[in-house]
Scaffold this active site. Structure first.
Site, PDB file in Angstrom:
ATOM      1  N   GLU A 117       0.834  -1.212   0.000  1.00  0.00           N
ATOM      2  CA  GLU A 117       0.000   0.000   0.000  1.00  0.00           C
ATOM      3  C   GLU A 117       0.864   1.256   0.000  1.00  0.00           C
ATOM      4  O   GLU A 117       2.001   1.237   0.488  1.00  0.00           O
ATOM      5  CB  GLU A 117      -0.887   0.012   1.250  1.00  0.00           C
ATOM      6  CG  GLU A 117      -2.273  -0.561   1.027  1.00  0.00           C
ATOM      7  CD  GLU A 117      -3.199   0.407   0.277  1.00  0.00           C
ATOM      8  OE1 GLU A 117      -2.706   1.367  -0.367  1.00  0.00           O
ATOM      9  OE2 GLU A 117      -4.419   0.207   0.334  1.00  0.00           O
ATOM     10  N   ASP A 118       0.303   2.339  -0.514  1.00  0.00           N
ATOM     11  CA  ASP A 118       1.017   3.619  -0.478  1.00  0.00           C
ATOM     12  C   ASP A 118       0.888   4.283   0.883  1.00  0.00           C
ATOM     13  O   ASP A 118       1.868   4.694   1.483  1.00  0.00           O
ATOM     14  CB  ASP A 118       0.518   4.559  -1.596  1.00  0.00           C
ATOM     15  CG  ASP A 118      -0.996   4.772  -1.588  1.00  0.00           C
ATOM     16  OD1 ASP A 118      -1.721   4.054  -0.867  1.00  0.00           O
ATOM     17  OD2 ASP A 118      -1.474   5.661  -2.320  1.00  0.00           O
ATOM     18  N   ASP A 121      -4.532   5.703   6.057  1.00  0.00           N
ATOM     19  CA  ASP A 121      -5.029   6.930   6.661  1.00  0.00           C
ATOM     20  C   ASP A 121      -6.120   6.527   7.666  1.00  0.00           C
ATOM     21  O   ASP A 121      -5.814   6.127   8.783  1.00  0.00           O
ATOM     22  CB  ASP A 121      -5.546   7.805   5.507  1.00  0.00           C
ATOM     23  CG  ASP A 121      -5.939   9.199   5.914  1.00  0.00           C
ATOM     24  OD1 ASP A 121      -5.299   9.757   6.805  1.00  0.00           O
ATOM     25  OD2 ASP A 121      -6.891   9.744   5.330  1.00  0.00           O
ATOM     26  N   LYS A 149      -0.440   7.087   8.681  1.00  0.00           N
ATOM     27  CA  LYS A 149      -0.851   8.248   9.492  1.00  0.00           C
ATOM     28  C   LYS A 149      -1.651   7.697  10.674  1.00  0.00           C
ATOM     29  O   LYS A 149      -2.884   7.645  10.618  1.00  0.00           O
ATOM     30  CB  LYS A 149      -1.768   9.170   8.686  1.00  0.00           C
ATOM     31  CG  LYS A 149      -1.106   9.964   7.596  1.00  0.00           C
ATOM     32  CD  LYS A 149      -2.107  11.034   7.121  1.00  0.00           C
ATOM     33  CE  LYS A 149      -1.984  11.295   5.666  1.00  0.00           C
ATOM     34  NZ  LYS A 149      -3.050  12.156   5.141  1.00  0.00           N
ATOM     35  N   PHE A 170      -1.722  16.280   4.595  1.00  0.00           N
ATOM     36  CA  PHE A 170      -1.989  15.681   3.286  1.00  0.00           C
ATOM     37  C   PHE A 170      -0.712  15.731   2.449  1.00  0.00           C
ATOM     38  O   PHE A 170      -0.168  16.799   2.192  1.00  0.00           O
ATOM     39  CB  PHE A 170      -3.145  16.369   2.568  1.00  0.00           C
ATOM     40  CG  PHE A 170      -3.643  15.540   1.429  1.00  0.00           C
ATOM     41  CD1 PHE A 170      -4.525  14.482   1.651  1.00  0.00           C
ATOM     42  CD2 PHE A 170      -3.198  15.768   0.135  1.00  0.00           C
ATOM     43  CE1 PHE A 170      -4.946  13.665   0.604  1.00  0.00           C
ATOM     44  CE2 PHE A 170      -3.613  14.968  -0.922  1.00  0.00           C
ATOM     45  CZ  PHE A 170      -4.498  13.925  -0.681  1.00  0.00           C
ATOM     46  N   VAL A 171      -0.240  14.561   2.043  1.00  0.00           N
ATOM     47  CA  VAL A 171       1.033  14.487   1.336  1.00  0.00           C
ATOM     48  C   VAL A 171       0.846  14.006  -0.111  1.00  0.00           C
ATOM     49  O   VAL A 171      -0.117  13.301  -0.412  1.00  0.00           O
ATOM     50  CB  VAL A 171       2.032  13.553   2.060  1.00  0.00           C
ATOM     51  CG1 VAL A 171       2.456  14.144   3.388  1.00  0.00           C
ATOM     52  CG2 VAL A 171       1.459  12.152   2.258  1.00  0.00           C
ATOM     53  N   ASP A 177      -1.224  11.141  -4.946  1.00  0.00           N
ATOM     54  CA  ASP A 177      -1.790  12.249  -5.720  1.00  0.00           C
ATOM     55  C   ASP A 177      -2.689  13.151  -4.882  1.00  0.00           C
ATOM     56  O   ASP A 177      -3.172  12.763  -3.821  1.00  0.00           O
ATOM     57  CB  ASP A 177      -2.673  11.699  -6.844  1.00  0.00           C
ATOM     58  CG  ASP A 177      -3.986  11.108  -6.298  1.00  0.00           C
ATOM     59  OD1 ASP A 177      -3.922  10.215  -5.441  1.00  0.00           O
ATOM     60  OD2 ASP A 177      -5.061  11.582  -6.703  1.00  0.00           O
ATOM     61  N   ARG A 183       1.877  12.958  -8.685  1.00  0.00           N
ATOM     62  CA  ARG A 183       2.415  11.606  -8.458  1.00  0.00           C
ATOM     63  C   ARG A 183       3.885  11.518  -8.860  1.00  0.00           C
ATOM     64  O   ARG A 183       4.619  10.669  -8.382  1.00  0.00           O
ATOM     65  CB  ARG A 183       1.633  10.573  -9.281  1.00  0.00           C
ATOM     66  CG  ARG A 183       0.169  10.423  -8.888  1.00  0.00           C
ATOM     67  CD  ARG A 183      -0.428   9.197  -9.589  1.00  0.00           C
ATOM     68  NE  ARG A 183      -1.885   9.184  -9.587  1.00  0.00           N
ATOM     69  CZ  ARG A 183      -2.635   8.698  -8.597  1.00  0.00           C
ATOM     70  NH1 ARG A 183      -2.068   8.195  -7.529  1.00  0.00           N
ATOM     71  NH2 ARG A 183      -3.955   8.717  -8.681  1.00  0.00           N
TER      72      ARG A 183
HETATM   73  P1  IMP Z   1      -7.975   5.351   3.975  1.00  0.00           P
HETATM   74  O1  IMP Z   1      -9.050   4.472   3.427  1.00  0.00           O
HETATM   75  O2  IMP Z   1      -8.537   6.545   4.693  1.00  0.00           O
HETATM   76  O3  IMP Z   1      -6.962   4.625   4.826  1.00  0.00           O
HETATM   77  O4  IMP Z   1      -7.251   6.025   2.752  1.00  0.00           O
HETATM   78  C1  IMP Z   1      -6.387   5.356   1.941  1.00  0.00           C
HETATM   79  C2  IMP Z   1      -6.275   6.017   0.586  1.00  0.00           C
HETATM   80  O5  IMP Z   1      -6.559   7.428   0.648  1.00  0.00           O
HETATM   81  C3  IMP Z   1      -4.850   5.912   0.103  1.00  0.00           C
HETATM   82  O6  IMP Z   1      -4.632   4.712  -0.604  1.00  0.00           O
HETATM   83  C4  IMP Z   1      -4.713   7.162  -0.741  1.00  0.00           C
HETATM   84  O7  IMP Z   1      -5.182   6.929  -2.053  1.00  0.00           O
HETATM   85  C5  IMP Z   1      -5.618   8.175  -0.074  1.00  0.00           C
HETATM   86  N1  IMP Z   1      -4.876   9.062   0.846  1.00  0.00           N
HETATM   87  C6  IMP Z   1      -4.973   9.119   2.188  1.00  0.00           C
HETATM   88  N2  IMP Z   1      -4.161  10.056   2.705  1.00  0.00           N
HETATM   89  C7  IMP Z   1      -3.516  10.595   1.662  1.00  0.00           C
HETATM   90  C8  IMP Z   1      -2.517  11.632   1.544  1.00  0.00           C
HETATM   91  O8  IMP Z   1      -2.034  12.251   2.509  1.00  0.00           O
HETATM   92  N3  IMP Z   1      -2.112  11.903   0.270  1.00  0.00           N
HETATM   93  C9  IMP Z   1      -2.590  11.268  -0.827  1.00  0.00           C
HETATM   94  N4  IMP Z   1      -3.508  10.296  -0.769  1.00  0.00           N
HETATM   95  C10 IMP Z   1      -3.971   9.969   0.470  1.00  0.00           C
HETATM   96 MG    MG Z   2      -5.178   8.706  -4.002  1.00  0.00          MG
END
Ligand code: IMP
Ligand code: MG
Length: 202
Positions: A117-118, A121, A149, A170-171, A177, A183
């Site tokens: 995973e990237d 959050d 995070k 937010f990064v 992206d 990206r």
């Molecule tokens: P989650 O479901 O809230 O854990 O979010 C995961 C997805 O939200 C990631 O795979 C990203 O695509 C996007 N995301 C969450 N935080 C960031 C950020 O700081 N920058 C860019 N994309 C983010």
């Molecule tokens: Mg994204």
């Protein structure tokens, strides 16, 4: 994640405002630190999965650069595959409603799967993916994320390896992206809040 291609042309940022560098408030993780950590993570995988039938699965699009760099530091045989998902919500916050847009071609049954995973959050996206992958009966299922995070977590998730824990900002860059842009930046940068402040006001 909102998709610019689904928006009316007038909602797209004009080419003039896409001065990527001016939109970055600060570099959070530079290229050298990224390379060093990704190399370490590759070594960990090579040790942990030695002798096992390893399948790495990256979740598009955010993980594509991390995955490409990571596999070049893995010294054991392995297969790669990709999944694309779309998560609903605003561009800066996922809602937890996730849909598979492109699925894997082959079954996971009996394979040692590592999900790449990237960023984690809220944990909503990962929670969903983890559940549907477990249903496919892999021999093992573990998770590696480049960024985490922890302060933002809404769903508890066990993550096996984290590249970097980062603050609640937010990064963008290195695959990540905002509205599909940024990206290509070779580092992880904090996006200037003025770039997305209209969303916060909504
Ligand atoms: P989650 O479901 O809230 O854990 O979010 C995961 C997805 O939200 C990631 O795979 C990203 O695509 C996007 N995301 C969450 N935080 C960031 C950020 O700081 N920058 C860019 N994309 C983010
Ligand atoms: Mg994204």
């Amino acid at each position: 994640m909102s998709d610019l291609s689904q928006k009316a042309p007038e909602d797209r940022p004009s080419q003039a405002r896409l001065s990527l560098l001016g939109d970055i408030q600060r570099v959070l993780i530079d290229e050298t630190s990224l390379n060093a950590r990704v190399k370490e993570l590759g070594r960990i995988i090579s040790t942990e999965y030695a002798g096992k039938d390893l399948l790495l699965i990256a979740v598009l699009k955010g993980s594509f650069i991390f995955m490409a760099d990571l596999v070049r530091h893995i010294e054991i045989p392995h297969e790669v595959d990709f999944m694309a998902i779309s998560s609903y919500g605003s561009s800066t916050k996922s809602s937890g409603a996730v849909q598979i847009v492109m699925d894997l071609r082959r079954p996971l049954e009996g394979r040692h799967v590592l999900l790449v995973e990237d960023i984690i959050d809220s944990g909503n996206t990962l929670h969903y993916l983890h559940r549907i992958m477990l249903e496919r009966m892999p021999a093992s299922l573990r998770i590696m994320t480049l960024l985490d995070k922890p302060d933002r977590r809404e769903v508890e998730m066990k993550v096996d390896w984290v590249g970097f824990s980062i603050p609640n900002e937010f990064v963008v860059g290195y695959g990540l992206d905002y509205n599909q842009y940024y990206r290509n930046l070779p580092y992880i940068g904090i996006l200037r809040p003025s770039v997305y402040s209209h969303e916060l006001a909504e």
